[in-house]
Design a protein around this motif. Structure first.
Motif, PDB file in Angstrom:
ATOM      1  N   TRP A 109      -0.719 -52.501  31.112  1.00 54.45           N
ATOM      2  CA  TRP A 109      -2.120 -52.906  31.242  1.00 54.45           C
ATOM      3  C   TRP A 109      -2.988 -51.683  31.514  1.00 54.45           C
ATOM      4  O   TRP A 109      -2.680 -50.884  32.381  1.00 54.45           O
ATOM      5  N   ALA A 110      -4.084 -51.576  30.775  1.00 60.20           N
ATOM      6  CA  ALA A 110      -5.015 -50.469  30.986  1.00 60.20           C
ATOM      7  C   ALA A 110      -6.362 -50.833  30.385  1.00 60.20           C
ATOM      8  O   ALA A 110      -6.436 -51.626  29.433  1.00 60.20           O
ATOM      9  N   PRO A 111      -7.434 -50.243  30.909  1.00 58.05           N
ATOM     10  CA  PRO A 111      -8.770 -50.574  30.387  1.00 58.05           C
ATOM     11  C   PRO A 111      -8.986 -50.057  28.978  1.00 58.05           C
ATOM     12  O   PRO A 111      -8.443 -49.017  28.583  1.00 58.05           O
ATOM     13  N   VAL A 112      -9.787 -50.795  28.233  1.00 61.03           N
ATOM     14  CA  VAL A 112     -10.340 -50.317  26.971  1.00 61.03           C
ATOM     15  C   VAL A 112     -11.858 -50.344  27.122  1.00 61.03           C
ATOM     16  O   VAL A 112     -12.409 -51.156  27.870  1.00 61.03           O
ATOM     17  N   TYR A 113     -12.511 -49.442  26.407  1.00 61.38           N
ATOM     18  CA  TYR A 113     -13.951 -49.262  26.571  1.00 61.38           C
ATOM     19  C   TYR A 113     -14.671 -49.553  25.270  1.00 61.38           C
ATOM     20  O   TYR A 113     -14.291 -49.046  24.206  1.00 61.38           O
ATOM     21  N   ARG A 114     -15.704 -50.365  25.360  1.00 60.50           N
ATOM     22  CA  ARG A 114     -16.492 -50.739  24.180  1.00 60.50           C
ATOM     23  C   ARG A 114     -17.219 -49.520  23.627  1.00 60.50           C
ATOM     24  O   ARG A 114     -17.826 -48.758  24.361  1.00 60.50           O
ATOM     25  N   MET A 127      -9.743 -55.179  30.379  1.00 60.81           N
ATOM     26  CA  MET A 127      -8.347 -54.854  30.616  1.00 60.81           C
ATOM     27  C   MET A 127      -7.503 -55.475  29.504  1.00 60.81           C
ATOM     28  O   MET A 127      -7.605 -56.675  29.233  1.00 60.81           O
ATOM     29  N   ALA A 128      -6.703 -54.639  28.835  1.00 63.85           N
ATOM     30  CA  ALA A 128      -5.908 -55.107  27.696  1.00 63.85           C
ATOM     31  C   ALA A 128      -4.451 -54.721  27.878  1.00 63.85           C
ATOM     32  O   ALA A 128      -4.114 -53.791  28.616  1.00 63.85           O
ATOM     33  N   LEU A 129      -3.588 -55.422  27.170  1.00 59.88           N
ATOM     34  CA  LEU A 129      -2.173 -55.104  27.167  1.00 59.88           C
ATOM     35  C   LEU A 129      -1.886 -54.160  26.002  1.00 59.88           C
ATOM     36  O   LEU A 129      -2.159 -54.471  24.837  1.00 59.88           O
ATOM     37  N   HIS A 130      -1.310 -53.003  26.301  1.00 60.18           N
ATOM     38  CA  HIS A 130      -0.957 -52.002  25.300  1.00 60.18           C
ATOM     39  C   HIS A 130       0.557 -52.017  25.088  1.00 60.18           C
ATOM     40  O   HIS A 130       1.320 -52.152  26.045  1.00 60.18           O
ATOM     41  N   TRP A 131       0.957 -51.831  23.813  1.00 60.14           N
ATOM     42  CA  TRP A 131       2.394 -51.867  23.503  1.00 60.14           C
ATOM     43  C   TRP A 131       2.633 -51.068  22.218  1.00 60.14           C
ATOM     44  O   TRP A 131       3.108 -51.572  21.224  1.00 60.14           O
ATOM     45  N   HIS A 132       2.284 -49.778  22.256  1.00 57.39           N
ATOM     46  CA  HIS A 132       2.314 -49.016  21.006  1.00 57.39           C
ATOM     47  C   HIS A 132       2.503 -47.522  21.254  1.00 57.39           C
ATOM     48  O   HIS A 132       2.244 -47.012  22.346  1.00 57.39           O
ATOM     49  N   GLU A 133       2.910 -46.836  20.184  1.00 59.68           N
ATOM     50  CA  GLU A 133       2.993 -45.378  20.209  1.00 59.68           C
ATOM     51  C   GLU A 133       2.554 -44.756  18.882  1.00 59.68           C
ATOM     52  O   GLU A 133       2.673 -43.557  18.682  1.00 59.68           O
ATOM     53  N   LEU A 145     -14.810 -49.992  17.606  1.00 57.54           N
ATOM     54  CA  LEU A 145     -15.147 -50.999  18.617  1.00 57.54           C
ATOM     55  C   LEU A 145     -14.712 -50.607  20.021  1.00 57.54           C
ATOM     56  O   LEU A 145     -15.428 -50.857  20.991  1.00 57.54           O
ATOM     57  N   PHE A 146     -13.494 -50.027  20.137  1.00 58.10           N
ATOM     58  CA  PHE A 146     -12.932 -49.749  21.454  1.00 58.10           C
ATOM     59  C   PHE A 146     -12.230 -48.399  21.447  1.00 58.10           C
ATOM     60  O   PHE A 146     -11.786 -47.916  20.401  1.00 58.10           O
ATOM     61  N   SER A 147     -12.099 -47.834  22.652  1.00 60.38           N
ATOM     62  CA  SER A 147     -11.357 -46.586  22.820  1.00 60.38           C
ATOM     63  C   SER A 147     -10.699 -46.580  24.189  1.00 60.38           C
ATOM     64  O   SER A 147     -11.019 -47.398  25.063  1.00 60.38           O
ATOM     65  N   THR A 148      -9.748 -45.661  24.363  1.00 59.58           N
ATOM     66  CA  THR A 148      -9.226 -45.315  25.678  1.00 59.58           C
ATOM     67  C   THR A 148      -9.264 -43.797  25.786  1.00 59.58           C
ATOM     68  O   THR A 148      -9.364 -43.102  24.769  1.00 59.58           O
ATOM     69  N   PRO A 149      -9.177 -43.256  26.992  1.00 55.73           N
ATOM     70  CA  PRO A 149      -9.166 -41.794  27.126  1.00 55.73           C
ATOM     71  C   PRO A 149      -7.983 -41.144  26.411  1.00 55.73           C
ATOM     72  O   PRO A 149      -8.083 -40.014  25.950  1.00 55.73           O
ATOM     73  N   GLN A 150      -6.872 -41.879  26.299  1.00 58.70           N
ATOM     74  CA  GLN A 150      -5.669 -41.304  25.693  1.00 58.70           C
ATOM     75  C   GLN A 150      -5.689 -41.388  24.164  1.00 58.70           C
ATOM     76  O   GLN A 150      -5.228 -40.483  23.475  1.00 58.70           O
ATOM     77  N   PRO A 205      -6.301 -61.144  32.334  1.00 57.58           N
ATOM     78  CA  PRO A 205      -7.712 -61.280  32.689  1.00 57.58           C
ATOM     79  C   PRO A 205      -8.322 -62.518  32.028  1.00 57.58           C
ATOM     80  O   PRO A 205      -8.180 -62.703  30.810  1.00 57.58           O
ATOM     81  N   PRO A 206      -8.988 -63.373  32.787  1.00 60.57           N
ATOM     82  CA  PRO A 206      -9.539 -64.599  32.200  1.00 60.57           C
ATOM     83  C   PRO A 206     -10.585 -64.322  31.130  1.00 60.57           C
ATOM     84  O   PRO A 206     -10.762 -65.126  30.209  1.00 60.57           O
ATOM     85  N   GLU A 207     -11.261 -63.166  31.214  1.00 64.49           N
ATOM     86  CA  GLU A 207     -12.288 -62.863  30.214  1.00 64.49           C
ATOM     87  C   GLU A 207     -11.691 -62.566  28.840  1.00 64.49           C
ATOM     88  O   GLU A 207     -12.401 -62.610  27.822  1.00 64.49           O
TER      89      GLU A 207
END
Length: 225
Positions: A109-114, A127-133, A145-150, A205-207
């Motif tokens: 689990w980690a945040p994603v940013y619009r 907050m989204a579920l990540h499962w990738h490389e 639409l979205f990004s993460t720092p990584q 997250p309920p949202e």
């Protein structure tokens, strides 16, 4: 509306996407091409959902290439399409762009940013579920639409009818548990440094339910019947 779902592993199902379809009175048909080798035709597809899985679009498997033929046909007719993780990568690969290793492995689990307000009602951080490389590039003509720092490219929208996300908004609590108990070895080496217990202890997250509905409403606006 007939929604055809391409599922690529037993432990990554449609989750809240199925709930959205049921709430709208749509018929959901789930295909398992990795096991049975069958795919729907473009003519019988009003909307396509391409889910995640342990394979890569770069794998040399006939059914993976056949999926891209279906995606190409639906792109040509502006048919609504939603891709999650591998599914988003398949869309991008179909458009002619490479799928490559990401700079880091993200699992947990980690945040994603619009990154865009093109779709109204999306919060600035989720907050989204990540499962990738692996990762995709943003296709020409698409909006990020979205990004993460990584990993900067975490989501895109194309021509108002196609959305691809590198992560997962769709899992419900049962789906998360199914992913973790079956695929927990994959968690090792993630930059997020979460254990299986950490992931299981984090509530969905309920949202996320509203966000997935907002995204699906956006790509199907004017198409529902």
């Amino acid at each position: 509306m007939r929604i055809n779902v391409l599922q690529h592993t037993p432990n990554e199902g449609p989750g809240m996407i199925a709930d959205w379809a049921q709430a709208h009175g749509h018929a959901l048909y789930t295909y398992h091409p990795y096991q049975f080798g069958h795919l729907p035709t473009a003519a019988e597809t009003d909307m396509l959902v391409i889910l995640g899985g342990p394979m890569s679009p770069n794998d040399d498997l006939p059914w993976i290439k056949q999926e891209r033929q279906l995606i190409a046909a639906l792109l040509a007719t502006d048919t609504p399409m939603f891709g999650a993780c591998y599914g988003a990568q398949q869309i991008v690969k179909t458009l002619g762009y490479p799928i490559t290793k990401a700079p880091v492995k993200e699992v947990g689990w980690a945040p994603v940013y619009r990154e865009s307000t093109i779709i109204p009602g999306i919060p600035a951080q989720l907050m989204a579920l990540h499962w990738h490389e692996e990762m995709f590039v943003i296709p020409v003509g698409a909006t990020r639409l979205f990004s993460t720092p990584q990993v900067a490219n975490q989501g895109f929208v194309l021509n108002h009818h196609v959305i691809g996300l590198q992560f997962h908004f769709e899992p419900k609590a049962d789906n998360v548990r199914e992913m973790v108990v079956n695929d927990y070895p994959y968690i090792a080496g993630s930059v997020l440094k979460q254990t299986a217990a950490d992931i299981l202890a984090t509530p969905v997250p309920p949202e996320n339910r509203q966000v997935i509905a907002t995204l699906l409403d956006y790509i199907t606006a004017g198409s529902e019947s």
